[in-house]
Motif scaffolding. Structure first.
Motif, short mmCIF file in Angstrom:
data_model
loop_
_atom_site.label_atom_id
_atom_site.label_comp_id
_atom_site.label_asym_id
_atom_site.label_seq_id
_atom_site.Cartn_x
_atom_site.Cartn_y
_atom_site.Cartn_z
N UNK A 35 0.85 -1.18 0.00
CA UNK A 35 0.00 0.00 0.00
C UNK A 35 0.89 1.24 0.00
N UNK A 36 0.65 2.10 -0.96
CA UNK A 36 1.48 3.28 -1.13
C UNK A 36 0.59 4.51 -0.96
N UNK A 37 0.94 5.38 -0.01
CA UNK A 37 0.15 6.60 0.17
C UNK A 37 0.22 7.47 -1.10
N UNK A 38 -0.91 7.99 -1.51
CA UNK A 38 -0.98 8.81 -2.72
C UNK A 38 -0.03 10.00 -2.64
N UNK A 39 0.09 10.59 -1.47
CA UNK A 39 0.97 11.76 -1.33
C UNK A 39 2.43 11.41 -1.60
N UNK A 40 2.85 10.16 -1.30
CA UNK A 40 4.23 9.74 -1.59
C UNK A 40 4.47 9.71 -3.10
N UNK A 41 3.49 9.22 -3.84
CA UNK A 41 3.61 9.18 -5.30
C UNK A 41 3.75 10.59 -5.84
N UNK A 42 2.93 11.49 -5.35
CA UNK A 42 2.96 12.87 -5.84
C UNK A 42 4.22 13.62 -5.42
N UNK A 43 4.74 13.29 -4.23
CA UNK A 43 5.93 14.00 -3.72
C UNK A 43 7.24 13.49 -4.29
N UNK A 44 7.35 12.16 -4.52
CA UNK A 44 8.63 11.60 -4.98
C UNK A 44 8.40 10.28 -5.71
N UNK A 45 7.85 10.36 -6.91
CA UNK A 45 7.52 9.15 -7.65
C UNK A 45 8.76 8.30 -7.96
N UNK A 46 9.90 8.95 -8.16
CA UNK A 46 11.12 8.20 -8.47
C UNK A 46 11.50 7.26 -7.33
N UNK A 47 11.43 7.75 -6.10
CA UNK A 47 11.75 6.92 -4.94
C UNK A 47 10.75 5.78 -4.79
N UNK A 48 9.49 6.05 -5.08
CA UNK A 48 8.46 5.02 -5.00
C UNK A 48 8.75 3.93 -6.02
N UNK A 49 9.10 4.30 -7.22
CA UNK A 49 9.37 3.32 -8.29
C UNK A 49 10.60 2.49 -7.95
#
Length: 125
Positions: free
Chosen positions: A75-89
């Motif tokens: 589960x990935x918080x939406x705000x993490x995707x918007x703030x730093x998508x590269x780190x999420x990927x």
């Protein structure tokens, strides 16, 4: 798809780490935001709607069912995707690699084979 899902999908389509992802993938009675079949990993992008007690209960039930099918859920918080998508990927790619290479993993590794016609009829293999 929500904005965070669109942002993440743009990156996942590039097959990070060589992993292919599907979006809006059906699994039983559920629809997964994203799914990597090789790693048997479901990705769920969670916004504010997932913060309520009933939603948490539904999410737990869903994750338990997926786990019973051998599918891990991240589960990935939406705000993490918007703030730093590269780190999420990067983290998603690491999770996929860990799942594919973990000892005792029943995750099949796909084998390349030429397209040599339809599969054999029953009894012909």
């Amino acid at each position: 798809m929500s904005l965070p899902e669109i942002v993440l999908w743009r990156e996942l389509r590039k097959r990070p780490g060589g992993f292919k992802f599907r979006r809006q993938h059906p699994a039983g009675n559920y629809i997964l935001d994203f799914y990597c079949s090789v790693a048997k990993l479901a990705l769920e992008i969670d916004g504010f709607a997932h913060d309520s007690a009933p939603a948490v209960k539904r999410d737990r039930r869903r994750s338990a069912w997926l786990r019973s099918q051998g599918i891990a859920t991240t589960r990935i918080p939406a705000r993490m995707v918007l703030n730093d998508v590269e780190a999420v990927v990067v983290r998603i790619s690491e999770l996929c690699t860990e799942r594919v290479t973990m000892p005792g993993s029943n995750t099949p590794v796909p084998h390349h084979h030429p397209a040599d016609g339809p599969p054999p009829q029953i009894g012909e293999d």
